[in-house]
Design a protein around this motif. Structure first.
Motif, short mmCIF file in Angstrom:
data_model
loop_
_atom_site.label_atom_id
_atom_site.label_comp_id
_atom_site.label_asym_id
_atom_site.label_seq_id
_atom_site.Cartn_x
_atom_site.Cartn_y
_atom_site.Cartn_z
N LEU A 108 -3.27 42.74 14.23
CA LEU A 108 -2.54 42.15 13.11
C LEU A 108 -1.13 42.73 13.04
N SER A 109 -0.19 41.93 12.60
CA SER A 109 1.17 42.41 12.39
C SER A 109 1.20 43.39 11.23
N VAL A 110 2.32 44.08 11.09
CA VAL A 110 2.49 45.00 9.96
C VAL A 110 2.31 44.24 8.64
N ALA A 111 2.92 43.08 8.53
CA ALA A 111 2.80 42.28 7.31
C ALA A 111 1.36 41.91 7.02
N ASP A 112 0.63 41.49 8.05
CA ASP A 112 -0.76 41.09 7.84
C ASP A 112 -1.66 42.28 7.53
N ASN A 113 -1.34 43.44 8.10
CA ASN A 113 -2.08 44.64 7.75
C ASN A 113 -1.92 44.96 6.26
N VAL A 114 -0.69 44.92 5.78
CA VAL A 114 -0.44 45.24 4.37
C VAL A 114 -1.09 44.21 3.46
N ALA A 115 -1.08 42.95 3.88
CA ALA A 115 -1.62 41.87 3.05
C ALA A 115 -3.14 41.78 3.11
N PHE A 116 -3.77 42.57 3.96
CA PHE A 116 -5.21 42.42 4.21
C PHE A 116 -6.04 42.50 2.93
N GLY A 117 -5.67 43.41 2.03
CA GLY A 117 -6.47 43.60 0.81
C GLY A 117 -6.10 42.67 -0.33
N LEU A 118 -5.13 41.78 -0.12
CA LEU A 118 -4.71 40.85 -1.18
C LEU A 118 -5.59 39.61 -1.13
N THR A 119 -6.50 39.49 -2.07
CA THR A 119 -7.48 38.40 -2.05
C THR A 119 -7.11 37.25 -2.98
N SER A 120 -6.09 37.44 -3.81
CA SER A 120 -5.69 36.37 -4.72
C SER A 120 -4.18 36.17 -4.62
N GLY A 121 -3.73 35.01 -5.13
CA GLY A 121 -2.31 34.70 -5.08
C GLY A 121 -1.97 33.76 -3.94
N SER A 122 -0.83 33.08 -4.08
CA SER A 122 -0.39 32.15 -3.05
C SER A 122 0.15 32.92 -1.84
N LYS A 123 0.38 32.19 -0.76
CA LYS A 123 0.93 32.80 0.44
C LYS A 123 2.30 33.41 0.16
#
Length: 370
Positions: A108-123
């Motif tokens: 995963l990219s750095v961005a996708d790693n950081v976003a991994f735990g975000l389960t709600s909200g728009s893209k």
């Protein structure tokens, strides 16, 4: 208060964000965590401080839910999350984790790693949160990069941003800054705390470094052999140690051995008050190097005794070193050839063999059973 005597202004006490009661854990018959209890309020940083193997990380893992306690209870905002019967899964505890093994997902990219735990909200909302955190840990330039392109310290900061992203109620941190070089550590550490306090997150930090605990914590829980031996504000834990080992954990310590007679301990530096110690008791008088006062020899004599500093004892310089913001001087003492250490602000480097006289601040000494 109304007509029947009920106080309508009374506010129900808010429970701690995290509360741990009587946690116990043993492995192969050896007790690793022994009756641990503490509470952390929202926005508060508590540090579990102690040497390796004292039970700090095991305590953290039980709170996270990746380790099961043998007995005891864990509460979040007053609600039970785990005892020996009921166990809320780790992903439902609203607890962020930042362990030493901060493994990122290599694909995963750095961005996708950081976003991994975000389960709600728009893209778009998720992307905005990722950018905000990477900006704050000074890694925005790597947002579309991959973990293998980063140094160890940079990977650690990505893992930190990943843990912060979901805005957890509680953040558990196991020596999270150990991989950062000194140039970055203080800045990243302070910025991390700022983010967590802004979010009113309760923080439990594990470290074996007293300096880190003193810098970061609102409260320190000093651990030894699976137990909390002292718990309080950093100033109180440092200035009112419960025993010799607690004092020595925070700094170097000098020790005088003495016997109590008439509530007084007799030493080459004069008498020390030893209330509560029966006659004949062996005691250790413990003091830090910064509380030793150094005087020059005056034709074979030293300074006169005072109530504040007691009696001077003669020593000979064995070694002197400049440590950056202070000088450390080691003396061989005349009375028993023991080594006594003193620190002096700035540069003070007397020659080896120089005769000097030492006194000790009475109000900075501690008397413990030997």
């Amino acid at each position: 208060m109304n007509s029947i005597g009920f106080d309508e202004t009374r506010v129900t006490p808010v429970p701690p964000r995290l509360e741990v009661k009587n946690l116990m854990r043993s492995f192969e018959g050896r007790t690793v965590v022994n009756d641990i209890s503490f509470a952390i309020q929202p926005g508060q940083v508590t540090c579990l401080l102690g040497p390796s193997g004292c039970g700090k990380s095991t305590t953290l893992r039980m709170i996270a839910g990746v380790e099961m306690q043998d007995s005891g209870e864990i509460y979040v905002d007053g609600a039970l999350v785990c005892d020996t019967i009921f166990r809320l899964p780790p992903e439902r505890r609203e607890i962020g984790l930042m362990f030493q093994d901060f493994a990122l997902f290599p694909h995963l990219s750095v961005a996708d790693n950081v976003a991994f735990g975000l389960t709600s909200g728009s893209k778009a909302e998720k992307r905005a949160r990722v950018e905000e955190l990477l900006e704050r840990v000074d890694l925005m330039r790597f947002i579309d990069g991959y973990p293998h392109q980063l140094s160890g310290g940079e990977q650690q900061r990505v893992a930190l941003a990943r843990a912060l992203a979901p805005k957890p109620k509680i953040m558990l941190m196991d020596e999270p800054f150990s991989g950062l070089d000194n140039r970055l550590r203080d800045g990243i550490r302070d910025e991390t705390l700022n983010i967590l306090k802004e979010q009113d997150t309760a923080v439990l930090l594990v470290t074996h470094e007293p300096e880190e605990a003193m810098r970061m914590a609102d409260e320190i829980a000093l651990m030894r052999d699976g137990r909390i031996v002292q718990h309080g504000a950093p100033y109180n834990v440092y200035t009112r140690p419960v025993d010799r080992a607690a004092l020595a954990f925070f700094s170097d310590a000098n020790v005088l051995h003495a016997t109590v007679e008439g509530a007084l301990a007799q030493t080459p530096f004069g008498q020390f008050l030893a209330p509560g110690h029966p006659d004949g008791t062996m005691v250790d008088i413990v003091f830090r190097p910064q509380h030793v006062r150094i005087d020059f020899d005056r034709g074979g004599t030293g300074p006169k005794p005072t109530a504040t500093d007691g009696t001077a004892a003669r020593g000979v310089v064995q070694r002197a070193r400049f440590m950056g913001n202070e000088s450390l001087v080691e003396f061989v003492m005349d009375y028993d050839d023991s080594i006594l250490r003193a620190t002096v602000p700035n540069v003070f480097l007397p020659k080896v063999g120089t005769v000097m006289w030492l006194t000790i601040r009475r109000d900075k000494c501690f008397v413990f059973d030997a």
